[in-house]
Design a protein around this motif. Structure first.
Motif, PDB file in Angstrom:
ATOM      1  N   GLY A  44       0.092  25.746 -29.703  1.00  0.00           N
ATOM      2  CA  GLY A  44      -0.782  24.653 -30.689  1.00  0.00           C
ATOM      3  C   GLY A  44      -0.323  23.275 -29.112  1.00  0.00           C
ATOM      4  N   PHE A  45       0.956  22.914 -30.049  1.00  0.00           N
ATOM      5  CA  PHE A  45       0.870  21.209 -29.450  1.00  0.00           C
ATOM      6  C   PHE A  45       0.549  21.447 -27.696  1.00  0.00           C
ATOM      7  N   LEU A  46       0.679  22.652 -27.534  1.00  0.00           N
ATOM      8  CA  LEU A  46       0.840  22.308 -25.460  1.00  0.00           C
ATOM      9  C   LEU A  46      -0.488  22.352 -25.557  1.00  0.00           C
ATOM     10  N   LYS A  47      -1.775  23.265 -25.808  1.00  0.00           N
ATOM     11  CA  LYS A  47      -3.180  23.207 -26.083  1.00  0.00           C
ATOM     12  C   LYS A  47      -3.601  21.946 -26.172  1.00  0.00           C
ATOM     13  N   LYS A  48      -3.661  21.299 -26.980  1.00  0.00           N
ATOM     14  CA  LYS A  48      -4.049  19.550 -28.025  1.00  0.00           C
ATOM     15  C   LYS A  48      -3.428  18.948 -26.559  1.00  0.00           C
ATOM     16  N   ARG A  49      -2.072  19.452 -26.130  1.00  0.00           N
ATOM     17  CA  ARG A  49      -1.555  18.257 -25.052  1.00  0.00           C
ATOM     18  C   ARG A  49      -2.229  17.898 -24.201  1.00  0.00           C
ATOM     19  N   GLN A  50      -2.331  19.048 -23.092  1.00  0.00           N
ATOM     20  CA  GLN A  50      -3.289  19.631 -22.185  1.00  0.00           C
ATOM     21  C   GLN A  50      -4.434  18.797 -22.210  1.00  0.00           C
ATOM     22  N   VAL A  51      -5.266  18.924 -23.093  1.00  0.00           N
ATOM     23  CA  VAL A  51      -6.433  18.223 -23.496  1.00  0.00           C
ATOM     24  C   VAL A  51      -6.352  17.022 -23.451  1.00  0.00           C
ATOM     25  N   LEU A  52      -5.451  16.478 -24.003  1.00  0.00           N
ATOM     26  CA  LEU A  52      -5.187  14.970 -24.130  1.00  0.00           C
ATOM     27  C   LEU A  52      -5.214  14.899 -22.172  1.00  0.00           C
ATOM     28  N   ALA A  53      -4.490  15.425 -21.587  1.00  0.00           N
ATOM     29  CA  ALA A  53      -3.506  15.140 -20.512  1.00  0.00           C
ATOM     30  C   ALA A  53      -4.470  15.171 -19.005  1.00  0.00           C
ATOM     31  N   ALA A  54      -5.476  15.564 -19.318  1.00  0.00           N
ATOM     32  CA  ALA A  54      -6.414  16.255 -18.958  1.00  0.00           C
ATOM     33  C   ALA A  54      -7.234  14.710 -18.714  1.00  0.00           C
ATOM     34  N   LEU A  55      -7.309  14.188 -20.097  1.00  0.00           N
ATOM     35  CA  LEU A  55      -8.191  13.072 -20.361  1.00  0.00           C
ATOM     36  C   LEU A  55      -7.410  12.560 -19.914  1.00  0.00           C
ATOM     37  N   MET A  56      -5.944  11.958 -19.456  1.00  0.00           N
ATOM     38  CA  MET A  56      -5.345  11.318 -19.239  1.00  0.00           C
ATOM     39  C   MET A  56      -5.666  11.291 -17.250  1.00  0.00           C
ATOM     40  N   GLU A  57      -5.578  11.868 -17.227  1.00  0.00           N
ATOM     41  CA  GLU A  57      -5.725  12.060 -15.746  1.00  0.00           C
ATOM     42  C   GLU A  57      -6.716  12.013 -15.203  1.00  0.00           C
ATOM     43  N   MET A  58      -8.056  11.461 -15.720  1.00  0.00           N
ATOM     44  CA  MET A  58      -9.317  11.155 -15.602  1.00  0.00           C
ATOM     45  C   MET A  58      -9.330  10.460 -15.492  1.00  0.00           C
ATOM     46  N   LYS A  59      -8.943   9.311 -16.042  1.00  0.00           N
ATOM     47  CA  LYS A  59      -8.903   8.024 -16.565  1.00  0.00           C
ATOM     48  C   LYS A  59      -8.114   8.068 -15.062  1.00  0.00           C
ATOM     49  N   VAL A  60      -7.340   7.844 -15.524  1.00  0.00           N
ATOM     50  CA  VAL A  60      -6.189   7.663 -14.311  1.00  0.00           C
ATOM     51  C   VAL A  60      -6.714   7.763 -13.012  1.00  0.00           C
ATOM     52  N   GLY A  61      -7.384   8.473 -12.494  1.00  0.00           N
ATOM     53  CA  GLY A  61      -8.209   8.740 -11.287  1.00  0.00           C
ATOM     54  C   GLY A  61      -9.685   7.526 -10.578  1.00  0.00           C
ATOM     55  N   GLY A  62     -10.078   7.145 -12.197  1.00  0.00           N
ATOM     56  CA  GLY A  62     -10.593   6.405 -12.064  1.00  0.00           C
ATOM     57  C   GLY A  62     -10.038   4.774 -11.947  1.00  0.00           C
ATOM     58  N   MET A  63      -8.778   4.926 -12.514  1.00  0.00           N
ATOM     59  CA  MET A  63      -8.157   3.239 -12.107  1.00  0.00           C
ATOM     60  C   MET A  63      -8.497   2.178 -10.948  1.00  0.00           C
ATOM     61  N   LYS A  64      -9.479   1.444 -12.048  1.00  0.00           N
ATOM     62  CA  LYS A  64      -9.448   0.424 -10.115  1.00  0.00           C
ATOM     63  C   LYS A  64      -8.425   0.047 -10.412  1.00  0.00           C
ATOM     64  N   GLY A  65      -7.321  -0.894  -9.108  1.00  0.00           N
ATOM     65  CA  GLY A  65      -6.695  -1.649  -9.338  1.00  0.00           C
ATOM     66  C   GLY A  65      -6.618  -3.031  -8.443  1.00  0.00           C
ATOM     67  N   ALA A  66      -5.463  -3.634  -8.077  1.00  0.00           N
ATOM     68  CA  ALA A  66      -6.597  -5.130  -8.078  1.00  0.00           C
ATOM     69  C   ALA A  66      -6.950  -5.156  -6.687  1.00  0.00           C
ATOM     70  N   PRO A  67      -8.046  -6.322  -6.066  1.00  0.00           N
ATOM     71  CA  PRO A  67      -8.544  -6.379  -4.665  1.00  0.00           C
ATOM     72  C   PRO A  67      -7.970  -6.406  -3.164  1.00  0.00           C
ATOM     73  N   ILE A  68      -6.660  -7.196  -3.988  1.00  0.00           N
ATOM     74  CA  ILE A  68      -5.872  -7.152  -2.632  1.00  0.00           C
ATOM     75  C   ILE A  68      -3.997  -7.789  -3.665  1.00  0.00           C
ATOM     76  N   ALA A  69      -3.451  -7.051  -2.593  1.00  0.00           N
ATOM     77  CA  ALA A  69      -1.708  -7.792  -3.197  1.00  0.00           C
ATOM     78  C   ALA A  69      -1.253  -8.049  -2.408  1.00  0.00           C
ATOM     79  N   LEU A  70      -0.053  -8.357  -2.352  1.00  0.00           N
ATOM     80  CA  LEU A  70       1.217  -9.052  -1.087  1.00  0.00           C
ATOM     81  C   LEU A  70       1.439  -7.260  -1.057  1.00  0.00           C
ATOM     82  N   PRO A  71       1.840  -6.928  -0.088  1.00  0.00           N
ATOM     83  CA  PRO A  71       2.257  -6.099   0.738  1.00  0.00           C
ATOM     84  C   PRO A  71       4.375  -5.919   0.039  1.00  0.00           C
TER      85      PRO A  71
END
Length: 127
Positions: free
Chosen positions: A19-46
């Motif tokens: 039961g816990f793993l099922k709930k965690r998988q739903v939250l993890a999927a939402l987090m994966e989508m949020k991570v995928g949509g993250m925007k970074g800084a326009p420029i950065a130092l290498p």
């Protein structure tokens, strides 16, 4: 603890962990989508290369460095999310193994005392 009690406890752990793993998988999927949509800084130092940071500063554009750093951050977050699930599964298996050990020990002893941390087996069979 007899075999029946051990099976009941194992089933309770399995049910709760599933039961816990099922709930965690739903939250993890939402987090994966949020991570995928993250925007970074326009420029950065290498970031410095192994041994020659100046070469990296000259050869990589600030925009490429920003993209690379964003990708590294996303990969790290996704890896963390995925490793958490395997840790949870491992914990459930560990608890199941502990219950099996307690059941085996209780079959060999007449009395099993515990204070929640330590266990003592008392064989009060008369020889």
């Amino acid at each position: 603890m007899d075999d029946r009690s051990a099976l009941i406890e194992e089933q309770r752990i399995l049910d709760k962990s599933q039961g816990f793993l099922k709930k965690r998988q739903v939250l993890a999927a939402l987090m994966e989508m949020k991570v995928g949509g993250m925007k970074g800084a326009p420029i950065a130092l290498p970031r410095g290369a192994q041994g020659n940071a100046l070469k990296r500063l000259v050869s990589q554009t600030p925009r490429a460095a920003a993209k690379e750093q964003l990708l590294e951050a996303k990969v790290e977050m996704r890896t963390s999310l995925r490793s958490g699930e395997s840790k949870l599964r491992s914990e459930a298996e560990d608890r199941k193994g502990e219950i099996e050990r307690i059941a085996a020990a209780s079959r060999t002893a007449r009395t099993l005392l515990t204070d929640g941390t330590d266990c003592w087996l008392i064989d009060d069979k008369k020889d």
